[in-house]
Design an enzyme around this catalytic site. Structure first.
Site, PDB file in Angstrom:
ATOM      1  N   VAL A   1      59.941  89.947   7.816  1.00  0.00           N
ATOM      2  CA  VAL A   1      59.675  89.893   6.527  1.00  0.00           C
ATOM      3  C   VAL A   1      60.144  90.904   5.680  1.00  0.00           C
ATOM      4  O   VAL A   1      59.732  91.194   4.809  1.00  0.00           O
ATOM      5  CB  VAL A   1      58.075  89.405   6.044  1.00  0.00           C
ATOM      6  CG1 VAL A   1      57.816  88.158   6.580  1.00  0.00           C
ATOM      7  CG2 VAL A   1      57.573  90.499   6.603  1.00  0.00           C
TER       8      VAL A   1
ATOM      9  N   TYR B   1      67.633  75.888  13.941  1.00  0.00           N
ATOM     10  CA  TYR B   1      66.689  76.806  13.122  1.00  0.00           C
ATOM     11  C   TYR B   1      67.390  77.910  12.790  1.00  0.00           C
ATOM     12  O   TYR B   1      67.173  78.892  11.934  1.00  0.00           O
ATOM     13  CB  TYR B   1      65.558  77.059  13.999  1.00  0.00           C
ATOM     14  CG  TYR B   1      64.701  76.090  14.430  1.00  0.00           C
ATOM     15  CD1 TYR B   1      63.968  75.485  13.509  1.00  0.00           C
ATOM     16  CD2 TYR B   1      64.643  75.340  15.693  1.00  0.00           C
ATOM     17  CE1 TYR B   1      62.797  74.363  13.873  1.00  0.00           C
ATOM     18  CE2 TYR B   1      63.691  74.293  15.954  1.00  0.00           C
ATOM     19  CZ  TYR B   1      62.853  73.874  15.010  1.00  0.00           C
ATOM     20  OH  TYR B   1      62.036  72.803  15.417  1.00  0.00           O
TER      21      TYR B   1
ATOM     22  N   ALA C   1      68.367  88.448  17.297  1.00  0.00           N
ATOM     23  CA  ALA C   1      66.684  87.890  17.121  1.00  0.00           C
ATOM     24  C   ALA C   1      65.974  89.129  16.512  1.00  0.00           C
ATOM     25  O   ALA C   1      66.590  90.570  16.852  1.00  0.00           O
ATOM     26  CB  ALA C   1      66.290  87.489  18.454  1.00  0.00           C
TER      27      ALA C   1
ATOM     28  N   GLU D   1      82.315  87.100  19.551  1.00  0.00           N
ATOM     29  CA  GLU D   1      81.247  86.088  19.814  1.00  0.00           C
ATOM     30  C   GLU D   1      80.018  86.806  19.766  1.00  0.00           C
ATOM     31  O   GLU D   1      79.681  87.545  20.704  1.00  0.00           O
ATOM     32  CB  GLU D   1      81.605  85.425  21.318  1.00  0.00           C
ATOM     33  CG  GLU D   1      80.299  84.392  21.435  1.00  0.00           C
ATOM     34  CD  GLU D   1      80.296  83.750  22.882  1.00  0.00           C
ATOM     35  OE1 GLU D   1      79.338  83.182  23.156  1.00  0.00           O
ATOM     36  OE2 GLU D   1      80.955  84.707  23.779  1.00  0.00           O
TER      37      GLU D   1
ATOM     38  N   TYR E   1      65.195  92.612   7.790  1.00  0.00           N
ATOM     39  CA  TYR E   1      65.744  93.374   9.065  1.00  0.00           C
ATOM     40  C   TYR E   1      66.871  92.541   9.498  1.00  0.00           C
ATOM     41  O   TYR E   1      68.307  93.028   9.775  1.00  0.00           O
ATOM     42  CB  TYR E   1      64.971  93.268  10.162  1.00  0.00           C
ATOM     43  CG  TYR E   1      63.724  94.829  10.098  1.00  0.00           C
ATOM     44  CD1 TYR E   1      64.154  95.536   9.093  1.00  0.00           C
ATOM     45  CD2 TYR E   1      62.786  94.467  10.827  1.00  0.00           C
ATOM     46  CE1 TYR E   1      63.301  96.739   9.200  1.00  0.00           C
ATOM     47  CE2 TYR E   1      61.915  95.757  10.926  1.00  0.00           C
ATOM     48  CZ  TYR E   1      62.165  96.732  10.096  1.00  0.00           C
ATOM     49  OH  TYR E   1      61.332  97.814  10.035  1.00  0.00           O
ATOM     50  N   GLY E   2      67.086  91.210   9.344  1.00  0.00           N
ATOM     51  CA  GLY E   2      67.968  90.236   9.916  1.00  0.00           C
ATOM     52  C   GLY E   2      69.514  90.527   8.992  1.00  0.00           C
ATOM     53  O   GLY E   2      70.446  90.641   9.569  1.00  0.00           O
TER      54      GLY E   2
END
Length: 402
Positions: A151, A182, A144, A139, A154-155
């Protein structure tokens, strides 16, 4: 809620030989490519190697400016510093989550975290997750990136690290998470879907159920190395284009029409042989020029998102469960909920604001009809309806027509 036997113990799993290495760096060096033939079929241009554009996150990791660390609350100083940095980012980027709840889960030894760390021990983002090895899923609890670092890719790079690490160190092949409206877009880009294929008996009662969130699933592919997936897809694209070029005539440069010799003039496109051979027709051009959505699509989408994220929307996010409320569908003959409205909106079934409002009012009226006016459900319906009309009044062209 999961039993204590299903919790990952720090001494048994989080610090197992496979996962003792708390700092995990990606092998992001580009593999050597086999040289391609200079020549090609007669009349065809030679194949060219298309350079792969690396994201800033990959380049920074390669230069040693950032690293990805897998940590848990093992008592070490560095782990505590990294976990504290993660806690602060989650508390700032997820303001709707109680701060003490975030702290409790980040420091919980049944959870693991993967963090993006700049030197010296400056955390800029991360993911906290809870593994259920015996059930082969994990899970994702928090995810974040610091607001001033969003920009650089990284995510996506963080999620690729997580997938490769979890596959390499555990039998887990599935991720589950609850995403707000979101975050749904981000998770979709990372391979998550709203279609849950895992049997409920595997995960129900083991993960936290968040009001207003959408449960999403990602199933990993065993033969894929996710840190190399961009380069792999580029190679596949090049291979497909090479096959197309073997039969295509699109690389041939045609002389301009003779009619243009004395200046531009109106001509019939079908009089040009290449256009005629392509199968083009005026109807196709007309179809391509048609707008994809109606004129109210974007404004309705914003209104629907605002309603879904409202604190009073929790009873209306999904259809009423027939098993939990057996007589509901005997009383309510036209059920409606926000997820059904979202599906209808995606299919352009709300050509006018009035059509949208009709379904929204159906939600509120159904709720007040089935529930007593003093119940939390009826009160939530009144609050959400009031909010909807406030938003509509802020759109002048709607307030006149509605």
């Amino acid at each position: 809620m999961a039993s204590e036997n299903n919790k990952r113990k720090a001494s048994e799993e989080a610090l197992s030989p496979d996962s003792q290495l708390q700092s995990k760096k990606a092998r992001t060096d580009s593999p050597e490519r086999e040289p391609k033939s200079e020549g090609g079929p007669l009349g065809k241009p030679p194949l060219r190697i298309v350079p792969f554009p690396e994201k800033p996150a990959v380049l920074e990791e390669r230069r040693g400016e950032i690293e990805f660390r897998v940590v848990n609350n093992d008592g070490s100083r560095d782990s505590f510093v990294v976990l504290t940095g993660l806690k602060c980012i989650f508390q700032k980027q997820l303001p709707k989550m109680p701060k003490d709840y975030i702290a409790r889960l980040v420091y919980d030894r049944s959870h693991l975290s993967i963090a993006i760390v700049k030197h010296p021990l400056e955390v800029v983002g991360g993911i906290t997750y809870r593994p259920f090895n015996s059930r082969r899923f994990a899970e994702i609890v928090f995810c974040a990136i610091s607001s001033d670092q969003q920009v650089k890719g990284y995510g996506a790079h963080l999620m690729s690290h997580l997938k490769d690490y979890v596959k390499a160190t555990s039998p887990i092949m599935h991720f589950l998470t609850y995403a707000d409206n979101y975050a749904i877009g981000y998770f979709k880009k990372q391979g998550f879907t709203k279609e849950i294929t895992l049997d409920k008996s595997i995960w129900m009662g083991y993960i936290k159920d968040y009001e207003g969130g959408t449960i999403m699933q990602c199933t990993m592919l065993p033969k894929i190395r996710y840190l190399e997936i961009g380069r792999m897809l580029l190679k596949q694209k090049e291979a497909v284009h090479a096959k197309i070029r073997a039969f295509s005539r699109s690389h041939i440069i045609h002389a301009p029409p003779k009619e243009w010799k004395n200046g531009a003039c109106k001509i019939d496109p079908l009089s040009i042989p290449a256009i005629k051979q392509s199968g083009w027709s005026p109807d196709m051009d007309e179809l391509a020029r048609q707008p994809r959505h109606g004129p109210n699509y974007n404004q309705l989408l914003h209104l629907l998102n605002d309603m879904q994220n409202h604190s009073a929307a929790w009873p209306f996010t999904q259809p009423v469960n027939r098993d939990e409320v057996p007589d509901y569908y005997e009383v309510i003959k036209e059920p409606m909920d926000l997820s059904t409205m979202e599906e209808k909106h995606e299919k352009d079934m709300y050509p006018t604001p009035q059509d949208f409002i009709k379904d929204a009012m159906l939600i509120f009226d159904n709720c007040r009809r089935y529930n007593n006016e003093n119940t939390p459900y009826a009160k939530s319906a009144n609050k959400l309806e009031k909010f909807m009309w406030q938003q509509i009044r802020n759109i002048p062209e709607w307030s006149v027509s509605t």
